[in-house]
Scaffold this active site. Structure first.
Site, PDB file in Angstrom:
ATOM      1  N   GLU A  26       0.835  -1.210   0.000  1.00 31.59           N
ATOM      2  CA  GLU A  26       0.000   0.000   0.000  1.00 31.59           C
ATOM      3  C   GLU A  26       0.868   1.257   0.000  1.00 31.59           C
ATOM      4  OE1 GLU A  26      -1.589   1.736   3.483  1.00 31.59           O
ATOM      5  OE2 GLU A  26      -1.099   0.009   4.749  1.00 31.59           O
ATOM      6  N   LYS A 160      -3.172  -2.042  15.804  1.00 37.75           N
ATOM      7  CA  LYS A 160      -2.595  -1.107  16.769  1.00 37.75           C
ATOM      8  C   LYS A 160      -3.528  -0.874  17.930  1.00 37.75           C
ATOM      9  CE  LYS A 160       0.662   1.741  14.523  1.00 37.75           C
ATOM     10  NZ  LYS A 160       0.637   2.267  13.166  1.00 37.75           N
TER      11      LYS A 160
HETATM   12  N1  PSU Z   1      -2.737   1.497  10.650  1.00 40.02           N
HETATM   13  C1  PSU Z   1      -1.393   1.544  10.794  1.00 40.02           C
HETATM   14  N2  PSU Z   1      -0.643   2.149   9.842  1.00 40.02           N
HETATM   15  C2  PSU Z   1      -1.200   2.707   8.725  1.00 40.02           C
HETATM   16  C3  PSU Z   1      -2.629   2.638   8.571  1.00 40.02           C
HETATM   17  C4  PSU Z   1      -3.337   2.014   9.548  1.00 40.02           C
HETATM   18  O1  PSU Z   1      -0.891   1.030  11.787  1.00 40.02           O
HETATM   19  O2  PSU Z   1      -0.494   3.265   7.889  1.00 40.02           O
HETATM   20  C5  PSU Z   1      -3.253   3.181   7.321  1.00 40.02           C
HETATM   21  C6  PSU Z   1      -3.530   2.048   6.315  1.00 40.02           C
HETATM   22  O3  PSU Z   1      -3.413   2.561   5.009  1.00 40.02           O
HETATM   23  C7  PSU Z   1      -4.978   1.681   6.596  1.00 40.02           C
HETATM   24  C8  PSU Z   1      -5.557   3.049   6.879  1.00 40.02           C
HETATM   25  O4  PSU Z   1      -5.630   1.039   5.524  1.00 40.02           O
HETATM   26  O5  PSU Z   1      -4.555   3.717   7.630  1.00 40.02           O
HETATM   27  C9  PSU Z   1      -6.843   2.967   7.645  1.00 40.02           C
HETATM   28  O6  PSU Z   1      -7.429   4.227   7.706  1.00 40.02           O
HETATM   29  P1  PSU Z   1      -8.930   4.388   8.226  1.00 40.02           P
HETATM   30  O7  PSU Z   1      -8.866   4.021   9.678  1.00 40.02           O
HETATM   31  O8  PSU Z   1      -9.256   5.835   7.977  1.00 40.02           O
HETATM   32  O9  PSU Z   1      -9.759   3.438   7.403  1.00 40.02           O
END
Ligand code: PSU
Ligand code: MN
Length: 310
Positions: A26, A160
């Protein structure tokens, strides 16, 4: 309207022609998950880890309206340096492409792109999930629903502690997503190799994980799998060190009224500041570890598909 603007990087095109394994990566982790210049360094190292395993990396992003399956080195560098790149999840992907925009793909959007390109395995750091306080905010990442419908195996280091990990596992179960801990019973907690929670499933080899994804296909089940790969023990940060820092970051986010897609990037940046970069060192170790496992799974899947075809 013409065909979908989709471009394979040179090495990805070559791997496709030869039927060699490919692992998707990603780009939101690069633009919204880590600061420059460490983000560029990590992105390159992760690609190299995959190449070292004899597998081709394909970092996914939208550049001026075109969906890129793999980035050329200079494109990766430009993306890592740009400060105003959009964060694209399932809801944003088509709109960004239609307007000729540039954006980094989240886990959800990267899975969509990987499936289009016939890539079955994807490595990242952590996935999005159910945020703490979701009972009020309704903040649940689209990543979870994507895992339920798009057939890609995602290798992450668990979720996390900025998330409500219990609720995240519940939603994944409701959505029918297999959550597989690699080599242990405990569900890994991103910066820490273990957590008090037991993972729903456990597997000990890349071959087993590949066979499970292949069998889902035979059963006609949509959706992918989440592989939770523990951070190497020498790189982990104890959960109790991080707990007050996460609470602080959370309180700051609430105080500043951070909402929607800004929440995850804000918390990641705040934790980086509050740990004076220590969170990043651990993050780098676990992403690289995930890239190596993803490469092994992708190789196994190619062998399975070959056997089935012969
Ligand atoms: N969690 C992490 N590192 C990240 C992300 C999430 O520990 O970089 C990023 C990833 O791209 C994930 C996105 O798909 O954040 C999720 O965002 P949201 O919670 O807005 O869906
Ligand atoms: Mn969200």
């Amino acid at each position: 309207m013409t065909a979908l603007p989709l471009l394979h990087a040179t090495e990805v095109a070559a791997a496709r022609t030869a039927g060699r394994p490919i692992v998707a990566l990603e780009s939101t982790i690069i633009t919204h998950g880590m600061p420059y210049p460490q983000n560029l360094d990590v992105a390159r190292k992760v690609e190299d880890d995959i190449r070292a395993a004899g597998v081709t990396p394909a970092t996914i992003a939208v550049l001026e309206g075109t969906l890129h399956i793999g980035l050329e080195p200079e494109q990766l560098e430009t993306l890592a340096q740009s400060k105003s790149v959009a964060k694209l999840s399932r809801a944003d992907l088509a709109a960004c492409m239609a307007s000729g925009g540039t954006g980094a793909t989240t886990v959800a959007a990267t899975m969509i792109a990987a499936r289009l390109a016939g890539i079955e395995v994807f490595a990242t750091g952590g996935i999005g999930g159910v945020h703490r306080g979701a009972e009020n905010s309704f903040d649940i990442s689209a990543d979870l629903m994507e895992l339920a419908q798009t057939p890609v195996t995602v290798v992450a280091a668990g979720a996390k502690a900025i998330l409500d990990v219990d609720k995240t596992l519940e939603v994944l179960e409701t959505q029918g997503v297999p959550v597989i801990a690699m080599g242990q019973d405990s569900f890994p907690a991103f910066w820490s190799a273990t957590s008090p929670l037991k993972a729903p499933l456990r597997m000990d080899t890349a071959a087993e994980i590949a066979r499970a994804q292949y069998t889902r296909g035979l059963l006609g089940l949509p959706g992918g799998q989440l592989v939770a790969n523990p951070i190497p023990v020498d790189a982990e940060i104890p959960a109790k060190t991080l707990a007050p820092i996460i609470a602080q970051a959370q309180a700051d986010a609430t105080r500043h009224g951070i909402r929607g897609k800004a929440v995850t990037p804000y918390l990641l940046q705040r934790i980086f500041e509050l740990t004076e970069g220590r969170s990043l060192t651990a993050n780098i170790a676990l992403v690289r570890n995930n890239a190596r496992l993803a490469a092994a799974i992708a190789s196994e899947l190619v062998s399975l598909t070959r056997e089935a075809g012969s």
